[in-house]
Design a protein around this motif. Sequence first.
Motif, PDB file in Angstrom:
ATOM      1  N   LEU A  17      11.057   0.726   2.593  1.00 23.51           N
ATOM      2  CA  LEU A  17      10.391  -0.557   2.427  1.00 23.51           C
ATOM      3  C   LEU A  17      11.153  -1.641   3.169  1.00 23.51           C
ATOM      4  O   LEU A  17      12.371  -1.701   3.123  1.00 23.51           O
ATOM      5  CB  LEU A  17      10.299  -0.931   0.937  1.00 23.51           C
ATOM      6  CG  LEU A  17       9.295  -0.152   0.099  1.00 23.51           C
ATOM      7  CD1 LEU A  17       9.480  -0.488  -1.373  1.00 23.51           C
ATOM      8  CD2 LEU A  17       7.861  -0.442   0.546  1.00 23.51           C
ATOM      9  N   GLU A  18      10.427  -2.497   3.852  1.00 25.29           N
ATOM     10  CA  GLU A  18      11.052  -3.592   4.561  1.00 25.29           C
ATOM     11  C   GLU A  18      10.230  -4.856   4.371  1.00 25.29           C
ATOM     12  O   GLU A  18       9.071  -4.813   3.960  1.00 25.29           O
ATOM     13  CB  GLU A  18      11.204  -3.281   6.050  1.00 25.29           C
ATOM     14  CG  GLU A  18       9.901  -3.059   6.790  1.00 25.29           C
ATOM     15  CD  GLU A  18      10.132  -2.764   8.263  1.00 25.29           C
ATOM     16  OE1 GLU A  18      10.142  -3.731   9.048  1.00 25.29           O
ATOM     17  OE2 GLU A  18      10.306  -1.584   8.612  1.00 25.29           O
ATOM     18  N   GLU A  19      10.847  -5.977   4.636  1.00 27.15           N
ATOM     19  CA  GLU A  19      10.198  -7.254   4.418  1.00 27.15           C
ATOM     20  C   GLU A  19       9.364  -7.646   5.634  1.00 27.15           C
ATOM     21  O   GLU A  19       9.865  -7.675   6.745  1.00 27.15           O
ATOM     22  CB  GLU A  19      11.263  -8.332   4.159  1.00 27.15           C
ATOM     23  CG  GLU A  19      10.847  -9.340   3.120  1.00 27.15           C
ATOM     24  CD  GLU A  19      11.948 -10.338   2.830  1.00 27.15           C
ATOM     25  OE1 GLU A  19      11.789 -11.505   3.225  1.00 27.15           O
ATOM     26  OE2 GLU A  19      12.958  -9.932   2.242  1.00 27.15           O
ATOM     27  N   PHE A  20       8.097  -7.917   5.377  1.00 29.56           N
ATOM     28  CA  PHE A  20       7.230  -8.497   6.396  1.00 29.56           C
ATOM     29  C   PHE A  20       6.911  -9.915   5.962  1.00 29.56           C
ATOM     30  O   PHE A  20       6.631 -10.158   4.791  1.00 29.56           O
ATOM     31  CB  PHE A  20       5.939  -7.695   6.550  1.00 29.56           C
ATOM     32  CG  PHE A  20       6.116  -6.355   7.202  1.00 29.56           C
ATOM     33  CD1 PHE A  20       6.185  -6.250   8.582  1.00 29.56           C
ATOM     34  CD2 PHE A  20       6.198  -5.198   6.440  1.00 29.56           C
ATOM     35  CE1 PHE A  20       6.340  -5.015   9.191  1.00 29.56           C
ATOM     36  CE2 PHE A  20       6.348  -3.957   7.042  1.00 29.56           C
ATOM     37  CZ  PHE A  20       6.427  -3.862   8.423  1.00 29.56           C
ATOM     38  N   TYR A  99       7.040  -1.514  -4.435  1.00 26.91           N
ATOM     39  CA  TYR A  99       6.298  -2.332  -3.472  1.00 26.91           C
ATOM     40  C   TYR A  99       5.681  -3.556  -4.154  1.00 26.91           C
ATOM     41  O   TYR A  99       5.754  -4.682  -3.637  1.00 26.91           O
ATOM     42  CB  TYR A  99       5.205  -1.502  -2.802  1.00 26.91           C
ATOM     43  CG  TYR A  99       4.219  -2.327  -2.017  1.00 26.91           C
ATOM     44  CD1 TYR A  99       4.566  -2.872  -0.782  1.00 26.91           C
ATOM     45  CD2 TYR A  99       2.947  -2.598  -2.529  1.00 26.91           C
ATOM     46  CE1 TYR A  99       3.666  -3.659  -0.070  1.00 26.91           C
ATOM     47  CE2 TYR A  99       2.050  -3.376  -1.819  1.00 26.91           C
ATOM     48  CZ  TYR A  99       2.411  -3.902  -0.593  1.00 26.91           C
ATOM     49  OH  TYR A  99       1.523  -4.689   0.100  1.00 26.91           O
ATOM     50  N   MET A 100       5.090  -3.354  -5.310  1.00 27.70           N
ATOM     51  CA  MET A 100       4.348  -4.426  -5.962  1.00 27.70           C
ATOM     52  C   MET A 100       5.232  -5.440  -6.672  1.00 27.70           C
ATOM     53  O   MET A 100       4.893  -6.624  -6.746  1.00 27.70           O
ATOM     54  CB  MET A 100       3.347  -3.836  -6.963  1.00 27.70           C
ATOM     55  CG  MET A 100       2.173  -3.140  -6.313  1.00 27.70           C
ATOM     56  SD  MET A 100       0.932  -2.672  -7.536  1.00 27.70           S
ATOM     57  CE  MET A 100      -0.372  -2.063  -6.456  1.00 27.70           C
ATOM     58  N   THR A 101       6.351  -4.990  -7.203  1.00 28.08           N
ATOM     59  CA  THR A 101       7.155  -5.879  -8.039  1.00 28.08           C
ATOM     60  C   THR A 101       8.235  -6.622  -7.273  1.00 28.08           C
ATOM     61  O   THR A 101       8.881  -7.496  -7.817  1.00 28.08           O
ATOM     62  CB  THR A 101       7.811  -5.088  -9.190  1.00 28.08           C
ATOM     63  OG1 THR A 101       8.599  -4.020  -8.641  1.00 28.08           O
ATOM     64  CG2 THR A 101       6.758  -4.506 -10.117  1.00 28.08           C
ATOM     65  N   ALA A 102       8.459  -6.294  -6.047  1.00 27.57           N
ATOM     66  CA  ALA A 102       9.512  -6.974  -5.277  1.00 27.57           C
ATOM     67  C   ALA A 102       8.979  -7.399  -3.919  1.00 27.57           C
ATOM     68  O   ALA A 102       9.618  -7.200  -2.899  1.00 27.57           O
ATOM     69  CB  ALA A 102      10.725  -6.060  -5.109  1.00 27.57           C
ATOM     70  N   ASN A 103       7.788  -7.995  -3.941  1.00 28.71           N
ATOM     71  CA  ASN A 103       7.122  -8.296  -2.676  1.00 28.71           C
ATOM     72  C   ASN A 103       6.400  -9.643  -2.754  1.00 28.71           C
ATOM     73  O   ASN A 103       5.212  -9.705  -3.100  1.00 28.71           O
ATOM     74  CB  ASN A 103       6.132  -7.182  -2.334  1.00 28.71           C
ATOM     75  CG  ASN A 103       5.538  -7.343  -0.956  1.00 28.71           C
ATOM     76  OD1 ASN A 103       5.825  -8.304  -0.248  1.00 28.71           O
ATOM     77  ND2 ASN A 103       4.695  -6.402  -0.574  1.00 28.71           N
ATOM     78  N   PRO A 104       7.069 -10.726  -2.431  1.00 30.25           N
ATOM     79  CA  PRO A 104       6.430 -12.045  -2.481  1.00 30.25           C
ATOM     80  C   PRO A 104       5.289 -12.209  -1.476  1.00 30.25           C
ATOM     81  O   PRO A 104       4.472 -13.114  -1.625  1.00 30.25           O
ATOM     82  CB  PRO A 104       7.576 -13.010  -2.169  1.00 30.25           C
ATOM     83  CG  PRO A 104       8.584 -12.193  -1.422  1.00 30.25           C
ATOM     84  CD  PRO A 104       8.490 -10.816  -1.995  1.00 30.25           C
ATOM     85  N   ALA A 105       5.218 -11.337  -0.470  1.00 32.15           N
ATOM     86  CA  ALA A 105       4.141 -11.437   0.529  1.00 32.15           C
ATOM     87  C   ALA A 105       2.828 -10.843   0.033  1.00 32.15           C
ATOM     88  O   ALA A 105       1.784 -11.071   0.633  1.00 32.15           O
ATOM     89  CB  ALA A 105       4.567 -10.746   1.825  1.00 32.15           C
TER      90      ALA A 105
END
Length: 208
Positions: A17-20, A99-105
């Motif tokens: 997982l990476e930040e977009f 993915y869902m709990t640590a994804n502000p995007a």
Amino acid sequence: MNRTIELVKTIYEIKQLEEFHEPQIALAGRSNVGKSSLVNRLAGRKSLAKISSKPGKTRSLNYYRVQPDGFFLVDLPGYGYAKCSKTEREKWGRLIEAYMTANPALKAVVVLLDSRLTPQKLDLELTSYLRGLGIPVIPVLTKADKPKQRERAALQTQWRDILQQLRLPLLFSSKTGMGEEKLWSILAEYADVAVPKPDSLESGDETN
């Protein structure tokens, strides 16, 4: 508007997982609900997302970049029918949760629901889980060309009441294109990108 949808990232493990920075809208649903067909319909291509005769083929998070809108559609593994080990199902669950709990995007989740079926236990559990996380749910009734209009309308009302939403769930057919433009408008609304909305967006009717 001429859009392109391109697969840019496939993720199988949490460590990948990476930040977009671009907004993301996830696609979730039962393994045979028609997620791949929906992606292909939106893309105007028959083979962007692989369609298999065996439900549960998608076993990764697939990131599709939508241009020129500038957001991602993220296809999640299907649930309900996948023939795999308990260990693998638990692995998917941990990946999706991370993915869902640590994804502000992540701006919303499109939950695909089979328009031929009454509300199913797994669908109810998913929508309850998402609402508990505070993630907006966009309900879409797939395969909407198959049931009769009266049956579709009754199911729309039922799901609207379950989800306590003002807007009726969208009717969508990958085969006929029903609801395609409305779906694009709703996606743009949640992704907060400037795309003209059709006048009938809020009506929940069947005009396209």
